[in-house]
Scaffold this motif. Sequence first.
Motif, PDB file in Angstrom:
ATOM      1  N   THR A  12     -15.933  13.561 -27.908  1.00 15.57           N
ATOM      2  CA  THR A  12     -16.995  14.288 -27.205  1.00 15.57           C
ATOM      3  C   THR A  12     -16.500  14.922 -25.902  1.00 15.57           C
ATOM      4  N   GLY A  13     -15.235  14.716 -25.560  1.00 14.10           N
ATOM      5  CA  GLY A  13     -14.713  15.245 -24.291  1.00 14.10           C
ATOM      6  C   GLY A  13     -14.148  16.643 -24.432  1.00 14.10           C
ATOM      7  N   SER A  14     -13.525  17.091 -23.350  1.00 12.71           N
ATOM      8  CA  SER A  14     -12.957  18.437 -23.305  1.00 12.71           C
ATOM      9  C   SER A  14     -11.869  18.612 -24.375  1.00 12.71           C
ATOM     10  N   ILE A  15     -10.900  17.705 -24.417  1.00 16.05           N
ATOM     11  CA  ILE A  15      -9.849  17.795 -25.433  1.00 16.05           C
ATOM     12  C   ILE A  15     -10.426  17.545 -26.834  1.00 16.05           C
ATOM     13  N   ASN A  38     -17.548   7.290 -25.734  1.00 13.60           N
ATOM     14  CA  ASN A  38     -17.883   6.153 -24.881  1.00 13.60           C
ATOM     15  C   ASN A  38     -19.392   5.973 -24.793  1.00 13.60           C
ATOM     16  N   ALA A 124      -2.874  12.901 -25.733  1.00 15.48           N
ATOM     17  CA  ALA A 124      -3.469  13.595 -24.591  1.00 15.48           C
ATOM     18  C   ALA A 124      -3.660  12.617 -23.442  1.00 15.48           C
ATOM     19  N   GLU A 127      -2.561   8.700 -19.137  1.00 11.76           N
ATOM     20  CA  GLU A 127      -2.570   7.431 -18.404  1.00 11.76           C
ATOM     21  C   GLU A 127      -1.807   6.347 -19.186  1.00 11.76           C
ATOM     22  N   ASP A 151      -0.592  17.484 -23.659  1.00  9.30           N
ATOM     23  CA  ASP A 151      -0.627  18.045 -22.310  1.00  9.30           C
ATOM     24  C   ASP A 151       0.125  19.386 -22.340  1.00  9.30           C
ATOM     25  N   GLY A 206     -12.155  17.867 -18.302  1.00  6.07           N
ATOM     26  CA  GLY A 206     -13.055  16.774 -17.946  1.00  6.07           C
ATOM     27  C   GLY A 206     -13.010  16.507 -16.447  1.00  6.07           C
TER      28      GLY A 206
HETATM   29  P1  NAD Z   1     -13.373  14.060 -20.877  1.00  6.48           P
HETATM   30  O1  NAD Z   1     -13.949  13.252 -19.767  1.00  6.48           O
HETATM   31  O2  NAD Z   1     -13.843  15.434 -21.084  1.00  6.48           O
HETATM   32  O3  NAD Z   1     -13.559  13.251 -22.247  1.00  6.48           O
HETATM   33  C1  NAD Z   1     -13.200  11.923 -22.389  1.00  6.48           C
HETATM   34  C2  NAD Z   1     -13.535  11.365 -23.752  1.00  6.48           C
HETATM   35  O4  NAD Z   1     -13.142   9.990 -23.796  1.00  6.48           O
HETATM   36  C3  NAD Z   1     -15.012  11.390 -24.070  1.00  6.48           C
HETATM   37  O5  NAD Z   1     -15.184  11.608 -25.452  1.00  6.48           O
HETATM   38  C4  NAD Z   1     -15.483   9.980 -23.705  1.00  6.48           C
HETATM   39  O6  NAD Z   1     -16.604   9.579 -24.458  1.00  6.48           O
HETATM   40  C5  NAD Z   1     -14.261   9.142 -24.067  1.00  6.48           C
HETATM   41  N1  NAD Z   1     -14.108   7.955 -23.223  1.00  6.48           N
HETATM   42  C6  NAD Z   1     -14.101   7.903 -21.874  1.00  6.48           C
HETATM   43  N2  NAD Z   1     -13.930   6.641 -21.441  1.00  6.48           N
HETATM   44  C7  NAD Z   1     -13.819   5.871 -22.539  1.00  6.48           C
HETATM   45  C8  NAD Z   1     -13.644   4.471 -22.753  1.00  6.48           C
HETATM   46  N3  NAD Z   1     -13.552   3.596 -21.741  1.00  6.48           N
HETATM   47  N4  NAD Z   1     -13.580   4.025 -24.022  1.00  6.48           N
HETATM   48  C9  NAD Z   1     -13.686   4.885 -25.051  1.00  6.48           C
HETATM   49  N5  NAD Z   1     -13.867   6.197 -24.925  1.00  6.48           N
HETATM   50  C10 NAD Z   1     -13.928   6.701 -23.677  1.00  6.48           C
HETATM   51  O7  NAD Z   1     -11.772  14.028 -20.646  1.00  6.48           O
HETATM   52  P2  NAD Z   1     -10.696  15.128 -21.074  1.00  6.48           P
HETATM   53  O8  NAD Z   1     -10.586  16.135 -20.004  1.00  6.48           O
HETATM   54  O9  NAD Z   1     -10.923  15.568 -22.482  1.00  6.48           O
HETATM   55  O10 NAD Z   1      -9.348  14.266 -20.990  1.00  6.48           O
HETATM   56  C11 NAD Z   1      -8.983  13.313 -21.982  1.00  6.48           C
HETATM   57  C12 NAD Z   1      -7.543  12.878 -21.763  1.00  6.48           C
HETATM   58  O11 NAD Z   1      -6.702  14.010 -21.969  1.00  6.48           O
HETATM   59  C13 NAD Z   1      -7.245  12.398 -20.335  1.00  6.48           C
HETATM   60  O12 NAD Z   1      -6.309  11.361 -20.380  1.00  6.48           O
HETATM   61  C14 NAD Z   1      -6.650  13.624 -19.661  1.00  6.48           C
HETATM   62  O13 NAD Z   1      -5.764  13.296 -18.625  1.00  6.48           O
HETATM   63  C15 NAD Z   1      -5.916  14.267 -20.825  1.00  6.48           C
HETATM   64  N6  NAD Z   1      -5.724  15.719 -20.679  1.00  6.48           N
HETATM   65  C16 NAD Z   1      -6.803  16.554 -20.635  1.00  6.48           C
HETATM   66  C17 NAD Z   1      -6.637  17.927 -20.502  1.00  6.48           C
HETATM   67  C18 NAD Z   1      -7.814  18.867 -20.498  1.00  6.48           C
HETATM   68  O14 NAD Z   1      -7.612  20.080 -20.517  1.00  6.48           O
HETATM   69  N7  NAD Z   1      -9.033  18.394 -20.473  1.00  6.48           N
HETATM   70  C19 NAD Z   1      -5.340  18.454 -20.391  1.00  6.48           C
HETATM   71  C20 NAD Z   1      -4.248  17.578 -20.439  1.00  6.48           C
HETATM   72  C21 NAD Z   1      -4.467  16.212 -20.593  1.00  6.48           C
END
Ligand code: NAD
Length: 388
Positions: A12-15, A38, A124, A127, A151, A206
């Motif tokens: 459900t997040g950005s990626i 989550n 992705a 961490e 990434d 995100g």
């Molecule tokens: P986001 O906040 O948009 O989405 C996070 C997702 O993880 C959601 O689906 C959420 O429900 C789930 N989640 C969060 N905490 C959780 C938990 N404790 N247990 C289970 N599920 C959980 O984040 P994002 O921007 O998509 O980033 C996701 C990962 O990708 C991060 O580690 C970020 O550093 C990495 N990343 C993101 C981008 C980007 O463009 N968004 C680029 C490079 C790396």
Amino acid sequence: MKRRQIAILGSTGSIGTQALQVIEEHPDLYEVYCLTANNRVELLAEQARRYHPAAVVIANDARYDELRLLLADLPDVKVYAGADALCQIVEAEPIDMVLTAMVGFAGLRPTIHAIKAGKRIALANKETLVVAGELILQLAQQYHVDILPVDSEHSAIFQSLVGEDQNAIDKILLTASGGPFRLLTTEQMARVTKADALRHPTWDMGAKITIDSATMMNKGFEVIEAKWLFGVDAHQIEVLVHPQSIVHSAVQFQDGSVKAQLGVPDMRLPIQYALSFPRRLTLSGERLDLFAAQKLEFFKPDLEKFRCLALAFEAIKAGGNMPCIMNAANEVVNRAFLEDRCSFPQMADVIAATMQRATFSATPDYDVYVETDAEARRIATSLLNSKS
Ligand code: NAD
Ligand code: MG
């Protein structure tokens, strides 16, 4: 040809949502096996309706009944809840690849389970490598699992290394947008709000990573990520502030040749490449127009203004569980900043103080990482409370 079965942790997040767009462009190649989130049950249920996975998992148990109700008319979609369920589902036999797109330390355990089950990893969740890069790489080797970077910088480096197996890396040129505060003075930075920090100039991401980009902790994390993924020392990684986000990173070889990957800023490309490697597939969307791309600029990062980046270099130098300590403190202050409980400069203060106080271990194993994470969170939280 059998379609590859994909599990998305954090769909459900950005990626996660962009990964689903990629999969939708190639229904002949990929099938969604499992989706997880989550808290966002409505969106997760909507995704389940659209992509018909075999299973969905909601990490927060408290939302289980809601999700079951929303999917009551889809008996073929199994519904699970809880952090343990994430670890179990990634082991499911049909899964070929796990995309780790959840945020933070919580990604470590399911990633370990996926590797031990022999699943290819599209990574992705940086961490995981910041906290336990050594352990993850060792497990990947032991279980013959490939880790494909999502990434954008690491994908660019990975793409630059294709066909270079025999050739040593001289240097990695890791680019950074510099975030929204690149041109502010330290005094101005002391007064920025979360709304200012959430306005990233080139990427739509995100909330947590957007704040990490504003402090440049994100770039510090990426240095650590690159160190583990590409087996180089930190001193071989140079950070270049490149505000246009067109050159996504580059590799310099021993003969002085520099190979880079360029493109418009669009995360769907590195996500797709992680899924399709070594193939390239079509991808809809804008193409890079170098005539329109005004100019490409590169600057040295200001480590005094962006103390989090300096702290990351310190953490690498200390080694052991220090990056884990730094990550935990960062998760605490990042959340606090988003909830208006911490100022912008206070974030680096608390991380630095936590790195001084938490118990250092030079040779951590998984259990030590878990203890370290908990201890560093306690310390950072109490530092925050005592200051406000
Ligand atoms: P986001 O906040 O948009 O989405 C996070 C997702 O993880 C959601 O689906 C959420 O429900 C789930 N989640 C969060 N905490 C959780 C938990 N404790 N247990 C289970 N599920 C959980 O984040 P994002 O921007 O998509 O980033 C996701 C990962 O990708 C991060 O580690 C970020 O550093 C990495 N990343 C993101 C981008 C980007 O463009 N968004 C680029 C490079 C790396
Ligand atoms: Mg990045």
